[in-house]
Design an enzyme around this catalytic site. Structure first.
Site, PDB file in Angstrom:
ATOM      1  N   SER A 129       0.845  -1.194   0.000  1.00  0.00           N
ATOM      2  CA  SER A 129       0.000   0.000   0.000  1.00  0.00           C
ATOM      3  C   SER A 129       0.876   1.238   0.000  1.00  0.00           C
ATOM      4  CB  SER A 129      -0.887   0.018   1.255  1.00  0.00           C
ATOM      5  OG  SER A 129      -1.559   1.252   1.392  1.00  0.00           O
TER       6      SER A 129
ATOM      7  N   TYR B  47      -2.582  -0.221  10.454  1.00  0.00           N
ATOM      8  CA  TYR B  47      -2.573  -0.680   9.059  1.00  0.00           C
ATOM      9  C   TYR B  47      -1.283  -0.227   8.376  1.00  0.00           C
ATOM     10  CZ  TYR B  47      -3.971  -0.920   4.105  1.00  0.00           C
ATOM     11  OH  TYR B  47      -4.027  -1.183   2.762  1.00  0.00           O
TER      12      TYR B  47
END
Length: 256
Positions: free
Chosen positions: A147, A160
């Site tokens: 990501s 995250y």
């Protein structure tokens, strides 16, 4: 040995994973479609890939069950032949967005269990079997979907971000270890992609993209990542490994 490349794509019953599986099928790969359970969503994904005319199977298993990795890989190879490609796409978000002062141990552990630990150990199991056998003259690779948050902080999703940063470093370590074995490793870092995971916030980000957050004034689609991953897994970037590829429309390009 089969002359056809064989890929396992984790978390491929929907979203980016399904788009990756479709793109690989379009390049002639046999594909194992993975989800945590053998359900209607997984069956529908398999049917979509089957319509492209390549060998495809459902590979239902929980990526966080480390002890089950070998059996899962055995089942794929028994039906499709020797694996050449692993795409670690399975991932989860936070249990609740908010101040990192309020992050729970449960949410931290969940992010790391799926996004980092499962990726590490499934890659290990995959690589071990490749190293233990003679491999056909096909391109072999691991492609990790991490990501933009491996690099850029999203303050309300700190756990995250940390898990994706860990996965990005695992990608580099794998590239170093497997380079001498001619197994390529890539880290694809998607930015703003319209998926079920981003659905609650994508409209706000779409507006920000149009206002200049991304250099291309749009959010990305799962197919964008699918095409990119299929290009990597097909060896169309020869003499490369260890690459980190920001698939974010230039969002993280430093600007004044």
């Amino acid at each position: 040995m089969s002359a056809r490349p064989v890929a396992l794509v984790t978390g491929s019953s929907r979203g980016i994973g399904l788009a990756v599986a479709e793109a690989l099928a379009g390049q002639g790969f046999a594909v194992a479609v993975n989800g945590p359970a053998e359900d209607a969503e997984l069956s529908a994904a398999v049917a979509r890939i089957a319509a492209l005319g390549v060998p495809v199977i459902a590979a239902p298993f929980d990526v966080t069950s480390i002890a089950g990795h070998e059996a899962a890989l055995d089942a794929v190879e028994e039906k499709l032949g020797p694996l050449t490609t692993l795409v670690n796409n399975a991932g989860v978000g936070v249990l609740q967005r908010g101040d990192m002062m309020d992050v729970s141990e449960e949410s931290w552990d969940r992010c790391f269990s799926v996004n980092a630990k499962a990726l590490f150990f499934l890659s290990q199991a995959f690589a071990r079997r490749l190293l233990a056998r003679e491999r056909p003259p096909l391109f072999h690779s691991i492609v990790n979907i991490t990501s933009s948050n491996a690099v850029a902080v999203a303050e309300q999703r700190s756990e995250y971000c940390a898990s994706k940063a860990a996965a990005a470093m695992v990608s580099k370590a794998l590239a170093v270890r497997l380079g001498r074995e001619e197994i390529a490793v890539y880290d694809v870092q998607p930015g703003l992609i319209a998926t079920e995971m981003t659905a609650p916030v994508i409209d706000a980000y779409r507006e920000r993209a149009e206002q200049g957050l991304t250099l291309f004034p749009r959010v990305g689609q799962p197919d964008d990542i699918g095409t990119l991953v299929a290009s990597l897994a097909s060896g169309r970037l020869p003499y490369t490994t260890g690459l980190t590829i920001p698939a974010d429309a230039g969002m993280l390009v430093p600007r004044f």
